[in-house]
Design a protein around this motif. Sequence first.
Motif, PDB file in Angstrom:
ATOM      1  N   LEU A   7       0.866  -1.173   0.000  1.00  0.00           N
ATOM      2  CA  LEU A   7       0.000   0.000   0.000  1.00  0.00           C
ATOM      3  C   LEU A   7       0.900   1.218   0.000  1.00  0.00           C
ATOM      4  O   LEU A   7       1.641   1.451   0.963  1.00  0.00           O
ATOM      5  CB  LEU A   7      -0.904  -0.005   1.237  1.00  0.00           C
ATOM      6  N   LEU A   8       0.864   1.988  -1.090  1.00  0.00           N
ATOM      7  CA  LEU A   8       1.670   3.197  -1.204  1.00  0.00           C
ATOM      8  C   LEU A   8       0.772   4.398  -0.979  1.00  0.00           C
ATOM      9  O   LEU A   8      -0.163   4.644  -1.748  1.00  0.00           O
ATOM     10  CB  LEU A   8       2.337   3.284  -2.576  1.00  0.00           C
ATOM     11  N   LEU A   9       1.034   5.135   0.115  1.00  0.00           N
ATOM     12  CA  LEU A   9       0.263   6.329   0.458  1.00  0.00           C
ATOM     13  C   LEU A   9       1.137   7.552   0.232  1.00  0.00           C
ATOM     14  O   LEU A   9       2.210   7.678   0.822  1.00  0.00           O
ATOM     15  CB  LEU A   9      -0.166   6.274   1.930  1.00  0.00           C
ATOM     16  N   THR A  10       0.667   8.480  -0.590  1.00  0.00           N
ATOM     17  CA  THR A  10       1.367   9.729  -0.838  1.00  0.00           C
ATOM     18  C   THR A  10       0.391  10.877  -0.605  1.00  0.00           C
ATOM     19  O   THR A  10      -0.667  10.926  -1.242  1.00  0.00           O
ATOM     20  CB  THR A  10       1.902   9.784  -2.288  1.00  0.00           C
ATOM     21  N   ASP A  11       0.728  11.772   0.327  1.00  0.00           N
ATOM     22  CA  ASP A  11      -0.138  12.917   0.647  1.00  0.00           C
ATOM     23  C   ASP A  11      -1.581  12.483   0.876  1.00  0.00           C
ATOM     24  O   ASP A  11      -2.529  13.108   0.390  1.00  0.00           O
ATOM     25  CB  ASP A  11      -0.079  13.969  -0.480  1.00  0.00           C
ATOM     26  N   THR A  12      -1.754  11.404   1.611  1.00  0.00           N
ATOM     27  CA  THR A  12      -3.068  10.787   1.832  1.00  0.00           C
ATOM     28  C   THR A  12      -3.386  10.747   3.318  1.00  0.00           C
ATOM     29  O   THR A  12      -2.492  10.608   4.146  1.00  0.00           O
ATOM     30  CB  THR A  12      -3.072   9.366   1.218  1.00  0.00           C
ATOM     31  N   THR A  13      -4.683  10.852   3.648  1.00  0.00           N
ATOM     32  CA  THR A  13      -5.139  10.723   5.033  1.00  0.00           C
ATOM     33  C   THR A  13      -6.053   9.512   5.139  1.00  0.00           C
ATOM     34  O   THR A  13      -7.040   9.405   4.405  1.00  0.00           O
ATOM     35  CB  THR A  13      -5.907  11.978   5.483  1.00  0.00           C
ATOM     36  N   VAL A  14      -5.701   8.602   6.055  1.00  0.00           N
ATOM     37  CA  VAL A  14      -6.542   7.443   6.358  1.00  0.00           C
ATOM     38  C   VAL A  14      -7.185   7.724   7.719  1.00  0.00           C
ATOM     39  O   VAL A  14      -6.512   7.695   8.740  1.00  0.00           O
ATOM     40  CB  VAL A  14      -5.725   6.131   6.396  1.00  0.00           C
ATOM     41  N   ASN A  15      -8.483   8.014   7.704  1.00  0.00           N
ATOM     42  CA  ASN A  15      -9.220   8.299   8.938  1.00  0.00           C
ATOM     43  C   ASN A  15      -9.747   6.992   9.526  1.00  0.00           C
ATOM     44  O   ASN A  15     -10.945   6.796   9.673  1.00  0.00           O
ATOM     45  CB  ASN A  15     -10.374   9.270   8.662  1.00  0.00           C
ATOM     46  N   GLY A  16      -8.850   6.101   9.823  1.00  0.00           N
ATOM     47  CA  GLY A  16      -9.212   4.795  10.345  1.00  0.00           C
ATOM     48  C   GLY A  16      -8.006   3.891  10.326  1.00  0.00           C
ATOM     49  O   GLY A  16      -6.862   4.345  10.380  1.00  0.00           O
ATOM     50  N   ASN A  17      -8.269   2.596  10.219  1.00  0.00           N
ATOM     51  CA  ASN A  17      -7.230   1.575  10.277  1.00  0.00           C
ATOM     52  C   ASN A  17      -6.870   1.063   8.887  1.00  0.00           C
ATOM     53  O   ASN A  17      -7.675   1.142   7.960  1.00  0.00           O
ATOM     54  CB  ASN A  17      -7.714   0.392  11.123  1.00  0.00           C
ATOM     55  N   VAL A  18      -5.673   0.490   8.799  1.00  0.00           N
ATOM     56  CA  VAL A  18      -5.258  -0.276   7.624  1.00  0.00           C
ATOM     57  C   VAL A  18      -5.135  -1.712   8.106  1.00  0.00           C
ATOM     58  O   VAL A  18      -4.336  -2.002   8.996  1.00  0.00           O
ATOM     59  CB  VAL A  18      -3.920   0.224   7.041  1.00  0.00           C
ATOM     60  N   ILE A  19      -5.936  -2.596   7.518  1.00  0.00           N
ATOM     61  CA  ILE A  19      -5.990  -3.977   7.974  1.00  0.00           C
ATOM     62  C   ILE A  19      -5.613  -4.909   6.833  1.00  0.00           C
ATOM     63  O   ILE A  19      -6.294  -4.954   5.804  1.00  0.00           O
ATOM     64  CB  ILE A  19      -7.408  -4.332   8.487  1.00  0.00           C
ATOM     65  N   PHE A  20      -4.498  -5.625   7.013  1.00  0.00           N
ATOM     66  CA  PHE A  20      -4.127  -6.687   6.085  1.00  0.00           C
ATOM     67  C   PHE A  20      -4.775  -7.947   6.656  1.00  0.00           C
ATOM     68  O   PHE A  20      -4.344  -8.456   7.683  1.00  0.00           O
ATOM     69  CB  PHE A  20      -2.609  -6.831   6.000  1.00  0.00           C
ATOM     70  N   SER A  21      -5.832  -8.456   6.026  1.00  0.00           N
ATOM     71  CA  SER A  21      -6.624  -9.516   6.643  1.00  0.00           C
ATOM     72  C   SER A  21      -6.131 -10.931   6.356  1.00  0.00           C
ATOM     73  O   SER A  21      -6.384 -11.829   7.158  1.00  0.00           O
ATOM     74  CB  SER A  21      -8.092  -9.386   6.229  1.00  0.00           C
ATOM     75  N   LYS A  22      -5.434 -11.172   5.229  1.00  0.00           N
ATOM     76  CA  LYS A  22      -5.057 -12.542   4.867  1.00  0.00           C
ATOM     77  C   LYS A  22      -3.555 -12.774   4.780  1.00  0.00           C
ATOM     78  O   LYS A  22      -3.099 -13.886   4.992  1.00  0.00           O
ATOM     79  CB  LYS A  22      -5.709 -12.927   3.546  1.00  0.00           C
ATOM     80  N   ALA A  23      -2.792 -11.756   4.398  1.00  0.00           N
ATOM     81  CA  ALA A  23      -1.335 -11.910   4.258  1.00  0.00           C
ATOM     82  C   ALA A  23      -0.669 -10.625   4.729  1.00  0.00           C
ATOM     83  O   ALA A  23      -1.269  -9.553   4.704  1.00  0.00           O
ATOM     84  CB  ALA A  23      -0.956 -12.195   2.809  1.00  0.00           C
ATOM     85  N   HIS A  24       0.562 -10.767   5.168  1.00  0.00           N
ATOM     86  CA  HIS A  24       1.312  -9.580   5.595  1.00  0.00           C
ATOM     87  C   HIS A  24       1.479  -8.636   4.416  1.00  0.00           C
ATOM     88  O   HIS A  24       1.560  -9.057   3.266  1.00  0.00           O
ATOM     89  CB  HIS A  24       2.683  -9.981   6.154  1.00  0.00           C
ATOM     90  N   GLY A  25       1.528  -7.357   4.739  1.00  0.00           N
ATOM     91  CA  GLY A  25       1.699  -6.367   3.700  1.00  0.00           C
ATOM     92  C   GLY A  25       2.633  -5.262   4.164  1.00  0.00           C
ATOM     93  O   GLY A  25       3.035  -5.204   5.333  1.00  0.00           O
TER      94      GLY A  25
END
Length: 174
Positions: free
Chosen positions: A140-158
Amino acid sequence: MKLTRLVTGIIAALISNNCLAAPGAPQKCASSMGNVIIAQVTLGCMSINGSASLTGTTFTGDLILTGPLRASGVKFQGLNVTGPVSLESSQIAGEAHIIGALSVMSSTFNKKLTVNAVDILLNGTTTKDIIIESSQPSTLLLTDTTVNGNVIFSKAHGTVTNKNSTIKGKVTQP
């Protein structure tokens, strides 16, 4: 070029008449097989089996697409795509479910974004929770981004690559 826009507008108007129901009546979704180009119209819900190129369009219902999506300046209610997605300057009011590579620029997801892909790029974007369902390691590449919550990798590491971005919740791995 004018003829192309006229034909696209007529087709979109015909589709629109089929997928906007009278108040209180169940909504009937339009469907299309093949490649679709839609510009500068308002539609209800729609199901497409083929590619879609959308510009300046508003969906008052969900878009369900099996095939690649390229959208610029589009307002979606809900979005459900099986295929690669490229969004620019778009808004998604409801939940988004993407199975395929995702590239987003200058867009807003007002609810949960669920993605099953190895490569996910968000640039200049605002979103709520991001759930990554890939069974392979993903980035997951985030550039100048806002995540108003969680980032969840549900099946494999990321891996999250953060370039001048904010994640207000947690990053969780399986």
